[in-house]
Design a protein around this motif. Sequence first.
Motif, mmCIF file in Angstrom:
data_model
loop_
_atom_site.group_PDB
_atom_site.id
_atom_site.type_symbol
_atom_site.label_atom_id
_atom_site.label_comp_id
_atom_site.label_asym_id
_atom_site.label_seq_id
_atom_site.Cartn_x
_atom_site.Cartn_y
_atom_site.Cartn_z
ATOM 1 N N UNK A 8 0.701 -1.124 0.437
ATOM 2 C CA UNK A 8 0.407 -0.099 -0.079
ATOM 3 C C UNK A 8 1.027 1.460 -0.171
ATOM 4 N N UNK A 9 2.132 1.179 -0.539
ATOM 5 C CA UNK A 9 2.971 2.384 -0.317
ATOM 6 C C UNK A 9 2.600 2.747 -1.984
ATOM 7 N N UNK A 10 3.080 4.123 -2.205
ATOM 8 C CA UNK A 10 2.609 4.676 -3.296
ATOM 9 C C UNK A 10 3.267 4.004 -4.388
ATOM 10 N N UNK A 11 4.640 3.111 -4.452
ATOM 11 C CA UNK A 11 4.940 2.760 -5.352
ATOM 12 C C UNK A 11 3.193 1.658 -6.153
ATOM 13 N N UNK A 12 3.632 0.532 -4.288
ATOM 14 C CA UNK A 12 1.963 -0.429 -5.045
ATOM 15 C C UNK A 12 0.971 0.773 -5.521
#
Length: 321
Positions: free
Chosen positions: A157-161
Amino acid sequence: MKKLFIGALLLSTVTLAMAQAWPTAKPIRIVVAYPAGGVSDTVARALADKLAVQLGTPVVIENKAGASGSLGVDAVAKAAPDGYTLGFAAVSPLALNPHLGKSPFDPQKDIAPVVSVMYSPVLLLGTSASKAADFKDLIATAQAKPGAVRWATSGQASLGHIMLEQIMGKSQVQITHVPYKGGGQQMNDALGGQYEVLSSNAGPAVLQHIKAGKLKPLAVGAPARLDSLPQVPTLAELGQPAANLSSLFGIYAPAQTPVAVLERINTEVNKALALPDIRNKLEATDNVPTGGTAAEFARQIAQESENNARIIRAAGIQGNQ
């Protein structure tokens, strides 16, 4: 009526005095929601030095990392709203984490956005395990071999995800998500070729690995191409506008902090961001100074929160348990 007028006048005078200069030598504390030594910490310390001179009072940094920035922002939310506690963090603790059940504070009721400071571009990088020459080649490989391409991010759920989910949806491909708990081990494994692709904030260390040929830049999430990597297209240029995301950072204060104090902080931060040495420090690390009004910053946070909520629902993303 006369007493009411005198009371209002006195309150206005006190507020104006606070807006002109903090009344004591008590230090202003800026809580940085990340560990010491990183780019965000470096930028916050440079701003603190300028604000100390401009405001005529000491400004100190306190690092309070954890929970993807939420611990530091929570410390700000629970501080006295007197102008002596500020926070420095990305907008994700307010615009992303609450949609995943991670927030110990109410981002709309407990925090006052003061001013945006910078956006930090996100690079999509190929490792030695990837044979993709460019982004289109990467997508072609993912189409030909569903799930074979592994994309590492700094966490579930990170920005990369979020970027990965947008790219998979737009391109109709299946890419395997490899979530890490932070960026340190993620980068070590990238240099060892443990997966094909990673998303990482731009910065001096990443640029060194690119120059050494250890990582290949395939795309960047940013409003425009980076001066340091002019040959690397943005994801928007590559037909992925929804995935063209970058990390926006800014200054926050506890809710109920007097408006005049917030306005003074906004003015002084904007002044600092206009100084050549501050701009050079930011641009040397591929971060782009922003600034602007508190209202503009609040609108950006609200828009990002709305977008994240939609993406999370559509992709069925859940936070770390």
